[in-house]
Design a protein around this motif. Structure first.
Motif, short mmCIF file in Angstrom:
data_model
loop_
_atom_site.label_atom_id
_atom_site.label_comp_id
_atom_site.label_asym_id
_atom_site.label_seq_id
_atom_site.Cartn_x
_atom_site.Cartn_y
_atom_site.Cartn_z
N ILE A 17 0.85 -1.19 0.00
CA ILE A 17 0.00 0.00 0.00
C ILE A 17 0.88 1.25 0.00
O ILE A 17 0.63 2.21 -0.71
CB ILE A 17 -0.97 -0.03 1.20
CG1 ILE A 17 -2.05 -1.09 0.92
CG2 ILE A 17 -1.62 1.33 1.44
CD1 ILE A 17 -2.91 -1.44 2.10
N GLU A 18 1.96 1.19 0.78
CA GLU A 18 2.92 2.29 0.83
C GLU A 18 3.59 2.45 -0.55
O GLU A 18 3.72 3.54 -1.08
CB GLU A 18 3.97 1.96 1.91
CG GLU A 18 4.92 3.07 2.26
CD GLU A 18 4.22 4.33 2.74
OE1 GLU A 18 3.19 4.22 3.42
OE2 GLU A 18 4.73 5.44 2.39
N ARG A 19 3.97 1.33 -1.13
CA ARG A 19 4.66 1.33 -2.42
C ARG A 19 3.79 1.94 -3.51
O ARG A 19 4.26 2.70 -4.34
CB ARG A 19 5.02 -0.11 -2.80
CG ARG A 19 5.61 -0.28 -4.20
CD ARG A 19 5.96 -1.73 -4.47
NE ARG A 19 6.91 -2.23 -3.49
CZ ARG A 19 6.87 -3.46 -2.97
NH1 ARG A 19 5.94 -4.32 -3.34
NH2 ARG A 19 7.75 -3.84 -2.07
N PHE A 20 2.53 1.61 -3.51
CA PHE A 20 1.65 2.02 -4.61
C PHE A 20 0.81 3.26 -4.26
O PHE A 20 -0.21 3.51 -4.88
CB PHE A 20 0.74 0.86 -5.02
CG PHE A 20 1.51 -0.34 -5.50
CD1 PHE A 20 2.44 -0.22 -6.52
CD2 PHE A 20 1.32 -1.58 -4.92
CE1 PHE A 20 3.16 -1.33 -6.95
CE2 PHE A 20 2.04 -2.69 -5.34
CZ PHE A 20 2.96 -2.57 -6.36
N LYS A 21 1.25 4.00 -3.26
CA LYS A 21 0.54 5.21 -2.88
C LYS A 21 0.31 6.09 -4.10
O LYS A 21 1.23 6.37 -4.85
CB LYS A 21 1.37 5.99 -1.86
CG LYS A 21 0.60 6.29 -0.60
CD LYS A 21 1.43 7.13 0.33
CE LYS A 21 0.86 7.00 1.73
NZ LYS A 21 1.82 7.43 2.71
N GLY A 22 -0.91 6.51 -4.32
CA GLY A 22 -1.18 7.40 -5.44
C GLY A 22 -1.42 6.66 -6.74
O GLY A 22 -1.95 7.21 -7.69
N ALA A 23 -1.00 5.39 -6.82
CA ALA A 23 -1.27 4.61 -8.03
C ALA A 23 -2.60 3.88 -7.87
O ALA A 23 -3.18 3.88 -6.79
CB ALA A 23 -0.14 3.62 -8.26
N LYS A 24 -3.04 3.26 -8.94
CA LYS A 24 -4.35 2.62 -8.89
C LYS A 24 -4.32 1.25 -8.24
O LYS A 24 -5.29 0.82 -7.64
CB LYS A 24 -4.90 2.47 -10.32
CG LYS A 24 -5.88 3.56 -10.71
CD LYS A 24 -6.55 3.13 -11.98
CE LYS A 24 -7.57 4.09 -12.50
NZ LYS A 24 -7.81 3.79 -13.92
#
Ligand code: ATP
Ligand code: MG
Ligand code: ZN
Length: 510
Positions: free
Chosen positions: A424-431
């Motif tokens: 979740i941290e890694r994909f922050k802002g992504a879909k």
């Protein structure tokens, strides 16, 4: 006399505003509805007329024309009955209706004037709120669903008469109290627990990885080896639904009319297991009644296809698009709609029709032709989309009788949650929300290999004659394995384990 009130329609799981414009004039008594209405709406005339009469309200013996605008969008169902009845009654000043323009009306009417529960109230209200509408009058029976949406006033009504009394200011109705998602808890959401499954270390490990990274998985093994049991335990180790996920899932279940009456919101990840005799349409959705199918009902949850090769080839191939994109586009009479279908596929199968192919202690009676025909149902492109392939063997008698405590789902879930938090941290802002859904650029960015890992992958790629897609899937699974260990870098042992989940391709589909 002219009046105009608001209602809301549905296309797929998105709502759109509808103006119900009504004209009541002197002339030959009659009732017309214009504006691309389907037959169910044409039948509204009877319901609206009878509901008004049987509520002891005055039905105008005049020429009534209702226009549903915008006229270029097809309107379906019985959602607009209540709006039409209010609009007709508002045309007559003697009814002393005030404030009728303040509300959006959604509801089906019975002949006796009662307001019946409708499907899809949640997507309607969510879309309406996004469009800036604030005040709603809806069926009393839909109030629980409505209570999860904050920032709007929703009034539940049981009858048309009550609605009119409310609009005249003669009766007070309080808006429904909003209910926080966090407060909705239901004991034992999933029922089955991994602590009941003896042995099967390999399979449990693979399912843990699948849960952590959102990877699709297939289990191959003889009858009775526990494949179905393992699959049913799988939801119990998945991360909890977030509120946004829950809303999306609830929208779909609401439109499909599958929402549990007093629950209001789906708060557990769905587990859908359609039988292999189910039609393709029931899986994908669409068709005449345009309902979402099983794969959409499994959104943010699990689609379990037991005895995978028994599904028709057509059904299996239809899964290709949603497995890649997380949505399904279904064509209907005069429109196409998109439904989310972001599920984790868990499939199971026997290795051959009799089930014993490859077994250490049982003999397989199938001919080579029978076996290859059975396996050929699963094409390369489908197997490519399944990240993890595992063999499940029968447990031994000693394992079955062993008194050692098996790890509980709650323990496994703790590790899964940790690995998910990293993602979740890694994909922050992504879909995307999980490794399995990484696109090409993300895979490149987050799945860098060291020299040893690179070498290992190259060897496997050439020896196993892997496809480019399989190559990417290995990287994603390796990423998840590293996340479960809390490691920032993927190392050779992560790659090696990820490759081991692809070797069945060669054993069965060589
Ligand atoms: N590892 C295990 N620990 C405890 N019980 C088990 C285990 N494996 C199987 N069982 C028991 O065996 C039953 C049959 O298992 P299950 O139906 O999951 O097998 P299957 O692999 O799906 O078989 P089939 O291929 O016939 O569908 C389970 O309901 C359970 O009672
Ligand atoms: Mg089974
Ligand atoms: Zn066999």
């Amino acid at each position: 006399m002219l009046s105009k009130v608001l209602s809301f329609g549905l296309k797929g799981i998105e709502g759109f505003p509808i103006d119900v414009e009504t004209d009541v004039s002197n002339g030959l008594p009659g009732f017309d509805i214009v504006g691309l209405a389907d037959t169910a709406i044409k039948e509204s005339k009877e319901r609206v007329r009878n509901a008004i009469r049987n509520s002891a309200l005055s039905y105008p013996v005049k020429k009534i024309t209702i226009n549903l605008a915008p006229a270029d969008v097809k309107k379906e169902g019985a959602l607009y009955d209540l709006a039409m009845a209010v609009a007709i009654l508002a045309c007559d000043e003697e009814n002393e209706i005030k404030n009728e323009k303040k509300y959006v009306y959604i509801g089906e009417l019975s002949f006796d004037g009662s307001v019946k529960k409708v499907k899809g109230i949640l997507p309607l209200l969510i879309s309406a709120r996004e469009a800036g509408f604030k005040e709603f009058i809806i069926p009393y029976g839909n109030l629980t669903e409505a209570s999860f949406i904050e920032g709007i006033n929703v009034y539940g009504v049981k009858t048309l008469l009550e609605t009119i009394a409310f609009l005249k200011g003669e009766q007070e109705i309080l808006p429904v109290q909003s209910c926080k998602f966090e407060n909705v808890t239901y004991a034992n959401k999933y029922g089955l627990d991994f602590s009941n499954v003896k042995g099967q270390k390999m399979a449990k490990r693979a399912l843990e990885i699948a849960a952590a990274g959102g990877h699709n998985l297939i289990m191959i093994g003889p009858p009775g080896s526990g494949k179905s049991m393992l699959a049913k335990c799988f939801p119990s180790i998945l991360p909890d639904l977030t509120f946004d996920e829950a809303l999306e899932v609830t929208k779909i279940h609401s439109v499909a009319g599958e929402l549990d009456g007093d629950k209001g919101i789906v708060n557990a990840r769905p587990f859908r297991s359609p039988h292999h005799t189910a039609s393709t349409v029931s899986l994908t959705g669409g068709g005449n009644n345009s309902k979402p199918g099983e794969i959409s009902l499994a959104d943010h949850g699990v689609l379990f296809l037991d005895e995978f090769p028994e599904y028709t080839r057509h059904t299996i191939e239809t899964l290709r698009q949603p497995l890649e994109d997380g949505v399904i586009t279904v064509a209907r009479a005069n429109a196409t709609v998109c439904y989310p279908a972001n599920f984790t596929l868990i499939a199971s199968m026997n290795p051959c029709p009799c089930g014993n192919y490859g077994s250490k202690d049982k003999e397989c009676h199938c001919s080579a032709g029978q076996i290859s025909k059975y396996l050929a149902k699963l094409s390369g492109p489908i197997m490519d989309r399944i990240d993890i392939h595992i063999e499940v063997e029968n447990v031994t008698y000693d394992q079955l009788k062993s008194e050692t405590l098996e790890e509980s789902s709650a323990e496994i879930k703790k590790r899964v949650d940790k690995a998910r938090a990293i993602q979740i941290e890694r994909f922050k802002g992504a879909k995307n929300f999980a490794n399995a859904k990484m696109n090409v650029a993300q895979t490149k960015k987050y799945c860098k290999l060291d020299q040893q890992g690179e070498l290992l992958l190259r060897t496997a790629f050439e020896r196993l004659k892997l496809s480019a897609r399989a190559h990417d899937r290995i990287l994603k699974v390796a990423r998840t394995i590293a996340d479960l260990e809390g490691r920032e870098n993927i190392s050779a042992n992560h790659i090696a384990e990820a490759i081991s989940y692809r070797t069945l391709d060669r054993k069965y589909w060589n």
